[in-house]
Write an enzyme that holds these catalytic residues in place. Structure first.
Site, short mmCIF file in Angstrom:
data_model
loop_
_atom_site.label_atom_id
_atom_site.label_comp_id
_atom_site.label_asym_id
_atom_site.label_seq_id
_atom_site.Cartn_x
_atom_site.Cartn_y
_atom_site.Cartn_z
N VAL A 15 9.87 -5.44 28.25
CA VAL A 15 10.64 -6.36 27.42
C VAL A 15 10.07 -6.41 26.00
O VAL A 15 10.80 -6.36 25.01
CB VAL A 15 10.66 -7.79 28.04
CG1 VAL A 15 11.36 -8.77 27.11
CG2 VAL A 15 11.32 -7.78 29.41
N SER A 41 -4.96 -3.39 26.49
CA SER A 41 -4.11 -2.69 25.52
C SER A 41 -4.73 -2.57 24.13
O SER A 41 -4.09 -2.04 23.21
CB SER A 41 -2.77 -3.40 25.40
OG SER A 41 -2.09 -3.27 26.60
N ARG A 100 11.86 -22.83 32.50
CA ARG A 100 13.33 -22.81 32.51
C ARG A 100 13.98 -24.06 33.08
O ARG A 100 14.98 -24.54 32.55
CB ARG A 100 13.85 -21.59 33.30
CG ARG A 100 13.68 -20.29 32.57
CD ARG A 100 14.23 -19.13 33.39
NE ARG A 100 13.76 -17.87 32.87
CZ ARG A 100 13.53 -16.80 33.62
NH1 ARG A 100 13.76 -16.82 34.92
NH2 ARG A 100 13.10 -15.70 33.06
N CYS A 129 17.24 -12.41 33.71
CA CYS A 129 18.14 -11.35 33.24
C CYS A 129 19.48 -11.29 33.99
O CYS A 129 20.53 -11.06 33.39
CB CYS A 129 17.44 -9.99 33.28
SG CYS A 129 16.45 -9.73 34.75
N GLY A 160 13.75 -4.09 35.61
CA GLY A 160 13.59 -5.53 35.78
C GLY A 160 12.21 -5.88 36.32
O GLY A 160 11.76 -7.02 36.20
N ARG A 235 17.32 -4.74 44.78
CA ARG A 235 16.78 -3.73 43.85
C ARG A 235 17.40 -2.38 44.17
O ARG A 235 17.48 -2.00 45.35
CB ARG A 235 15.26 -3.65 44.02
CG ARG A 235 14.60 -2.72 43.04
CD ARG A 235 14.49 -3.29 41.66
NE ARG A 235 13.65 -4.46 41.64
CZ ARG A 235 13.67 -5.37 40.67
NH1 ARG A 235 14.47 -5.25 39.63
NH2 ARG A 235 12.88 -6.42 40.73
N HIS A 242 21.42 -4.15 34.97
CA HIS A 242 21.68 -4.82 36.25
C HIS A 242 23.19 -4.95 36.44
O HIS A 242 23.92 -5.29 35.50
CB HIS A 242 21.07 -6.23 36.24
CG HIS A 242 19.57 -6.27 36.33
ND1 HIS A 242 18.77 -5.15 36.36
CD2 HIS A 242 18.72 -7.33 36.42
CE1 HIS A 242 17.50 -5.51 36.46
NE2 HIS A 242 17.44 -6.83 36.48
N ASN A 315 19.45 -5.34 31.33
CA ASN A 315 18.51 -6.43 31.61
C ASN A 315 17.42 -6.57 30.56
O ASN A 315 16.90 -7.66 30.34
CB ASN A 315 17.87 -6.22 32.99
CG ASN A 315 17.28 -4.84 33.16
OD1 ASN A 315 18.02 -3.85 33.11
ND2 ASN A 315 15.99 -4.74 33.36
#
Ligand code: NAP
Ligand code: 3JN
Length: 331
Positions: A15, A41, A100, A129, A160, A235, A242, A315
């Site tokens: 993402v 990273s 959320r 998504c 996803g 999946r 998606h 997605n």
């Protein structure tokens, strides 16, 4: 809009990478960009507007001077670091499930409930998504005919589940073609040439968390707790986008021609529905696109006011990064 100091949390992920590309391609007014990820990273760099930007380790002080922080590094990071970003003056758009369903956090799809953005107290949540694609199609139909019930089956691409899952499908397909043993790491079973009806954890009632997210988030975004929703999330061995099979029951009659007209007028939705020419949405063509594609619209004769259709949405774009950047644009 005055250019903003922006941070991407989870910048190395599936993402996060798309967020960076979308900020650039949509010409979001960026004064500076900070790319944050784990210590693993450090040393990686990514191009932003022609400049190399080094990835930095996420810490609370990463947010000094940041005005907009886009989070997609998992719910545990959002829980800890989103409040730290807000404390330092940033507005957070969070892609994880952590905030959320909190009542004081707006859950926003800008084409559906942009007014909710104004009520934010520092954090705005981006829906799951699969939920985003779904409400893009349900909203205009709900306004016209009031949806009483929705039954959804999803066909969710491996992206996803993150960058490692994309790699796993590729590796399994190559191993299969080469007649080599197939390694399973990210999913419960081999995903190449298979379907797995299991996304996120199982709950005691038999649903998975992914399914419950769709059921609850749909009602919150549409601002109507009376809509009954049930979902089965699966999946599938597809890289991007998606797909969803949707059956709705409405209070008022809603004919396929009217639904096609309503969906055609919905910003961000494209109707692809010419079965006689084999035209219907497919993930192969919806991947990399911003719209939610809807087709196979037909009457469901099994209930009084029934309609059924098929939708496909990328997605990583509308399902995550694009929706988050659109929220930031509204801010
Ligand atoms: P991903 O490809 O696995 O990327 C995860 C990102 O989180 C990486 O940048 C990773 O950094 C970072 N991260 C992990 N642990 C960290 C830590 N301890 N400290 C700092 N950064 C850390 O996953 P993704 O698909 O991008 O998804 C990220 C989140 O977005 C998901 O957890 C979900 O909540 C949400 N989301 C995903 C989708 C989707 O379709 N994929 C859709 C909607 C929402 P390193 O590279 O350094 O490990
Ligand atoms: O699996 C998918 O297709 C979407 C996955 C989304 C996801 C993955 C891990 C954690 C989420 C999400 O956005 O709901 C979360 C989470 O934040 O709970």
């Amino acid at each position: 809009m005055k250019p903003k100091h922006v941070a991407i949390v989870g910048a190395t992920g599936a993402v996060g990478n798309v967020m960076r590309e979308i900020l650039e391609s949509r010409n979001f007014p960026v004064a500076s960009i900070k790319l944050l990820a784990s210590e693993r990273s450090v040393g990686k760099t990514y191009k932003f507007r022609g400049e190399n930007v080094a990835v930095q380790t996420l810490t609370p002080d990463s947010f000094k001077g940041i005005e907009v922080a886009l989070f997609s590094a998992g719910a545990d990071r959002s829980k800890v670091f989103a409040p730290e970003a807000v404390k330092r003056g940033a507005v957070v758009v969070d892609n994880t499930s952590y905030f959320r369903m909190q009542p004081d956090v707006p859950l926003v799809v800008p084409e559906v409930n942009p007014e909710a953005i104004k009520k934010h107290k520092g954090i705005i949540a981006n829906p799951n998504c699969s939920t985003i694609g779904l409400v893009m199609a349900l909203y205009p139909l709900h306004k016209a005919a009031k949806i009483k019930r929705a039954v959804i089956s999803t066909y969710q691409s491996v992206s996803g589940a993150g960058a490692k899952a994309i790699y796993e499908l590729e590796e399994q397909a190559k191993a299969y073609a080469a007649g080599k043993p197939i390694e399973v790491k990210k999913f419960q079973y081999q995903i190449a040439f298979n379907l797995i009806p299991h996304i996120d954890q199982f709950l005691p009632d038999g649903y998975t968390k992914e399914e419950v997210k769709m059921m609850q988030e749909t009602r919150k975004i549409m601002g109507d707790d009376s809509i009954r929703v049930t979902a089965t999330c699966v999946r599938v061995p597809v890289f991007y986008a998606h797909s969803e099979s949707v059956a709705i029951e409405t209070e008022k009659p809603l004919f396929p021609e009217k639904a096609r007209e309503l969906l055609s007028k919905m910003p961000g939705v494209k109707v692809q529905d010419e079965p006689e020419k084999n035209i219907y949405p497919m993930p192969l063509f919806a991947g990399g696109k911003d719209d939610t594609f809807v087709g196979r619209i037909r009457k469901d004769e099994s209930v009084e006011n029934g309609l059924t259709f098929w939708l496909v949405s990328d997605n990583l774009r509308k399902g995550a990064a694009l929706n988050a950047v659109q929220i930031a644009e509204h801010l």
